[in-house]
Design an enzyme around this catalytic site. Sequence first.
Site, short mmCIF file in Angstrom:
data_model
loop_
_atom_site.label_atom_id
_atom_site.label_comp_id
_atom_site.label_asym_id
_atom_site.label_seq_id
_atom_site.Cartn_x
_atom_site.Cartn_y
_atom_site.Cartn_z
N ASP A 1 0.86 -1.18 0.00
CA ASP A 1 0.00 0.00 0.00
C ASP A 1 0.90 1.23 0.00
OD1 ASP A 1 -2.33 1.57 0.25
OD2 ASP A 1 -2.04 1.69 2.41
N LYS A 2 0.33 2.39 -0.33
CA LYS A 2 1.14 3.61 -0.34
C LYS A 2 0.89 4.47 0.89
CE LYS A 2 -0.06 7.37 -2.33
NZ LYS A 2 0.16 8.34 -1.21
N GLU B 1 -4.18 20.81 1.18
CA GLU B 1 -4.70 22.14 1.47
C GLU B 1 -4.32 22.57 2.88
OE1 GLU B 1 -8.83 22.77 0.60
OE2 GLU B 1 -8.13 23.72 -1.24
N LYS C 1 -5.27 27.90 -8.54
CA LYS C 1 -4.13 27.01 -8.31
C LYS C 1 -4.45 25.67 -8.95
CE LYS C 1 -5.74 25.39 -3.76
NZ LYS C 1 -5.49 25.40 -2.31
N THR D 1 -2.49 1.13 -4.67
CA THR D 1 -2.97 2.26 -3.89
C THR D 1 -4.29 2.76 -4.45
OG1 THR D 1 -2.47 4.53 -3.21
CG2 THR D 1 -1.60 3.83 -5.33
N ASP E 1 -4.90 5.95 -4.40
CA ASP E 1 -4.64 7.33 -4.81
C ASP E 1 -4.69 7.45 -6.33
OD1 ASP E 1 -4.46 8.40 -2.35
OD2 ASP E 1 -2.29 8.45 -2.23
N ARG F 1 -5.87 3.81 -7.94
CA ARG F 1 -7.34 3.83 -7.93
C ARG F 1 -7.90 2.40 -7.86
NH1 ARG F 1 -9.05 8.53 -6.07
NH2 ARG F 1 -8.55 10.32 -7.36
N LYS G 1 -7.02 -5.37 -4.97
CA LYS G 1 -5.71 -5.65 -4.39
C LYS G 1 -5.54 -7.15 -4.16
CE LYS G 1 -5.04 -1.22 -1.99
NZ LYS G 1 -4.73 -0.57 -0.70
#
Length: 1440
Positions: free
Chosen positions: A584-585, A688, A751, A865, A867, A1026, A1032
Amino acid sequence: MTSKVSSESVEMELIKNENSSLKPLSAPPLKLTKNDENVENKNVLFRRSTGSKKQRRKAQIPSSSSLHSLVPILKASNSDQRSVPNVSFDDESKGLGVSKNSLFVTIDRSIGETSSQFNDTTEGGESSQNREESFSTQTSSIGFRASFFSVLEKLGVLRSQDLYKPSLNSNDTKLPPERKTARSSITSLYMRTFYGENDRRIRANDRDYNSQFRYANNFIKTSKYSLLTFLPLNLLEQFQRLANFYFFCLLILQLIPAISSLTPVTTAIPLIGVLSLTAIKDAYDDFQRHLSDSQVNNRISKCLRNGKLVNEKWAGVQVGDIIRMENDQFVAADILLLTSSEPNGLCFIETAELDGETNLKIKQCLVETAAMSQREDLLWQFNGEIICEPPNNHLNKFEGTLMWRNQRYPLDNEKVLLRGCVLRNTQWCYGMVIFAGKDTKLMQNSGKTKFKRTNIDKLLNFIIIGIVFFLLSICGFCTVAAALWEGLIGYYFQSYLPWERIVVPNHIQGATVIGMLVFFSYAIVLNTVVPISLYVSVEVIRFAQSFQINWDEKMFHKKSKTFAKARTTTLNEELGQIQYIFSDKTGTLTQNIMTFNKCSIAGRAYGDIIDLKTGDVVEITEETERINFSFNPYSEQEFKWYDRELLNAVRSDEENAHCFFRLLALCHTVMPDIKDGNLEYQAQSPDEAALVSAARNFGFVFKSRTPSSISIDVKGKLEEYELLNIIDFNNTRKRMSVILRRNNKIILYCKGADNVIYERLGSNQNDIKNRTQEHLNKFAGEGLRTLVLAERIVDESFYNRWRRRQQDAAIAPKDREDKLEAIYEEIESDMRLIGVTAIEDKLQDGVAETIANLQTAGIKIWVLTGDKQETAINIGYSCQLLTDDMVDIFVVDGITKAEVEQQLRMFRESIKIVNTFHPPGVQNVNSNGFFRRDQTVDYKVQTAPAISIVTFSSEVEKIFENSETGKREQTVSGANVLAKEPPEIEDASGFAIVINGHSLVHCLAVDMEQKFLEIASQCRAVICCRVTPLQKALVVALMKRNKNAVTLAIGDGANDVSMIKEAHIGVGISGQEGMQAVLASDYSIAQFRYLERLLLVHGRWSYYRMCKFLRYFFYKNFAFTLCHFWYAFFCGFSAQTVFDPMFISVYNLFYTSLPVLALGVFEQDVSDKHSLEYPKLYTPGLTDALFNTKEFVKSVIHGVFSSLVLFLIPYGAYRDIISPEGHVLSDHMLLGAVVAMILVLDNTTQIALDTSYWTIFNHITIWGSLLCYLVLDSFYNYVIGGPYVGSLTKAIMGSTFWFTTILTVITLMVPVLAWRFYTFRCHPSLADKIRMKQRKTKSTRSKPEMLRTPSARRSRRSLRSSYAFAHEEGFGRLITSGKLMRKLPQDLAFPLGLGSKKQYSVENETSNGALKTNNKILPGSSNSDLSPRAPLSDLDTINL
């Protein structure tokens, strides 16, 4: 009032419209849409009965036309839209337009009226009727319902089993059971018609009702045994081992005197010892699981009972209970959020236990339930009923409907809190339990606990089978030989060797019977060739190795005070054979902590410390002095910054620096909060939070916000801005913007990703763009996550025109998204570049070095991951899983199966081309043809440009020259060197592949998995982003199934549990992220960097020790057992043993067990330091080089040779010998004692040669075992009175014994020493070389430094992106709609009076800047409502 129902009552209720008092919330009135054509051609859909009132009263079944009209409506209930309110299901063929909700309520009312009529009648509505008439009425009413259901069943709408399911709506609890039947059946009918057969039904605060469904309770059990089941289940598991079962059968045979020459004790003692030790170990492991379960089950939760809150253990919570949770408390079960302390029913949760992410997520309850607040009386009276999906493992999906007060409310994942989440920044909340215990999504993702066995265990089972067949073949040979001997010789010597009574006197038949009996006798005599003590020794060694892992202080994490822990004792040697690591990350490779690391403002970079003398960049360490921000009252103590130049720029009021930090303080969706008098931020993403925190520490403090304003403190001065719009972030836009007004000036701050912002910059900025791009490249090379900042001053008139167009696009019926995107493009253009932020997603300490060493060891690492792609790629570079030296990085992101297949085909061709012109043997040439190290190579290879099929970039280098000789000379560091062979240098180039979750779905299909594996197996690194928890586990299973590779999965969250359980070895990261992964793991460590030591030291040692132990163990057992076989040729194959039966029983248990155990526990070929310095030492485990079938055969041959020498030399020496005193020494017992003594000496000498690492335990066990044999043999024979008394003593007194012993031991040792000398001199292993180097030089080798990733991008096109932002869409919508705010008075909306000074006029605009259309609020400041990634939900439609 009649008890019978006509079709008119049903039909009329369906036609009722505006006057119905039971229509649902916000539901349009139920209307019957007809057109004249349909009526004319197809008759009236709902026909009224034309008979008289009396005839209508007698009708017992609805008209067929009415029923047929109901069919399409009822069947429409299977639509996926059932959870969306007021969805119209139009049947154009019949002209029907009916809201399903309205139909539901109408049918409910119709049935309710029917039931009430029936109840009134039977309860005395007509007093003149007697009990029989009442019963008749009841029967006729039920008969009508039965007829009604029968018709529906024949029409295919209803199944018969639906009639016997419990009802959902049963408010008439006072009715007797027989009177509930009709209503229960009817409500069960339409509930199941609308919601499906397997839907879950729950009623709040009604345990009796919910208990009939037998839902799982909240008790968690991960243990395998109980007190009652331990003995049978454990024995069943142990007898699945072939050796245990074999010895059990052997023990039964030994109980038969006719075929056994040994006492059953010889088998019973070791068998009972094996079973007992293994049972104790299994009991200890399971006891640890019981402790973990008990800790979780005994957590306390506040549960509502009889209108009061009581403390209830988690195990006592049941489905339907309403529980209260408080801040920083774990959620006990999967619950529906009912109410919370935050405005608008919001609450914040942390899902670290589920996915390892520590950033907060927002949940929101229904407005209707939020009104109950924390009033316990109202919560206890809450009797809502939930119909939802059955238990599943989808963490991000939930569908259901709440039935309450005759209205239906859709439920989705935003209203559900999952077990394992932690309530944050929310004082309290109440929820209703939906799923409990094993049904929770957390446990559904845990997977089943699998019984894991190592490859060595599997090989041992195969070897045991082979040994059994070997034993049977020897027994068969002895059977034939015994039958021949008895037939040819024994038959004629029955006077001296009489046959047993059971033997037939016949010559041939008797010999045959004896031969058959001898078969079983030799099976018993030679049983030690199948070593039962092997399993005892293996378990003891593994147990001891587990404690070595637990006690390793070099894997102790001081900060969390956590040791590494072996949670299982059966998989240690598998740690030395890992081929694939699936990691995993978030929380595993990274700390999930974002820090503001560097920045670039107006073309000038900040963050590095420059040495004024040399001009070099100074490395920042823990000792580096950081800037003291104590002058700022809002500064944070944990914020670290080292470059004083940026602070000086801010203090000197440099315009660009102020603009930079103003943007960071204003352009975000962070919410401020005052906690214990301190200003804290609630950020949706850690990115953020890091940016707003940086602005805060530099003096630009974000203080407060309302739906229409935002306030910041700039160096002690309050600045307030009117918030006009938030153009929210999503994965397509890759940017977010805010539009603000202050002092009659409108400004846009933006941004986002570098490529997105650069395309939208104005002209005449080439100089700053080029300098900023250099900084972007530098930051990207260091693995930092970057965002580009820009601004634009917007003209008032332009903004007003743009605002109107934006509002028109927001309500456009078609192409809404495209129109909004075009509108946003208009205003997000012609911007001025301000600078770049560089955030470090902090890796855990030592991650890069660990990954590099593991890859050098030959282990392939896959990162799985959840992410997004950019984040995963950047972390891959940061931890050096990806490097710029790689030939190419493939990205698989196809949506359809055809796209994915095309991409895989293209990547495969690219690999083939590169392998053709740059074969794998060329290991020291990078993708540009340069040598990465100071070595040269001489070999022939085809020349070709380094062309990337994927990126179509060409970097042509003349790599191979000098065609006349076919050899190549290169100049390295100014010296010409000619190399004859390719040096063995680890390949740092190669390929990498990055695949998205939606593409992985296709790659895991049966027809695609081989293509995917073909490419992935040729890549040095694979990153899957994703991906879901199930994906997994599927990826791990794919590698196990197709590659037959040993896999290790490591993670820290509940989303990693399935992967951890699927892999051969599961490793959990223990720490602040939760313990779910640890509880499911086989080993737990505190940091990823400890994985290096766990594998390269403990794993390699365990594998090396186990292999060495097994080779020696099989050798000594064959050397011992086959002495009986050689003796058979001299004893007429009579199954006579050479050794004393007691010696046979304790040979493996006492005389030879301790030395080999010490070898298996303490042996080292090289030290732990050298194991880490030379990762290549790990390679033999990847190929099973130290113990396999070939090594086993070698051990067997060695044992056979030793047994032959051990028997023949003493036999020849003592055959016809007579002592000087005239005593005959050639007897059986003396020969057995001599052979036994030499055997023990040989074993001792052999293991002394095998021991490389001597400890005090090795000395005690090796020399102590020899002494133990002498003591125990004397004690047994002289004290207990063994049959071999005096035999060894008599032999030792003669010189023949010593001569025979020396000759035998030398004969056995010389071949061994000669072979080892040859291999050490001619074919030394890496360990041999290291030991030789260590002996020659006392100096130690320092650990090689890691090669850092180049600081600038390569000239070729790279997939590496500096952009990575973990923010998600939707927060801007919440802010501008006011749902994140507590309700404020109108005069506090603009504390500084901005609202009264300047207002703009927009048609149909409301006071909060939103467009009102058709009684719905459409926020005009965001396009998020229309994005397909954020479907319209309650968060958007509720008007507060």
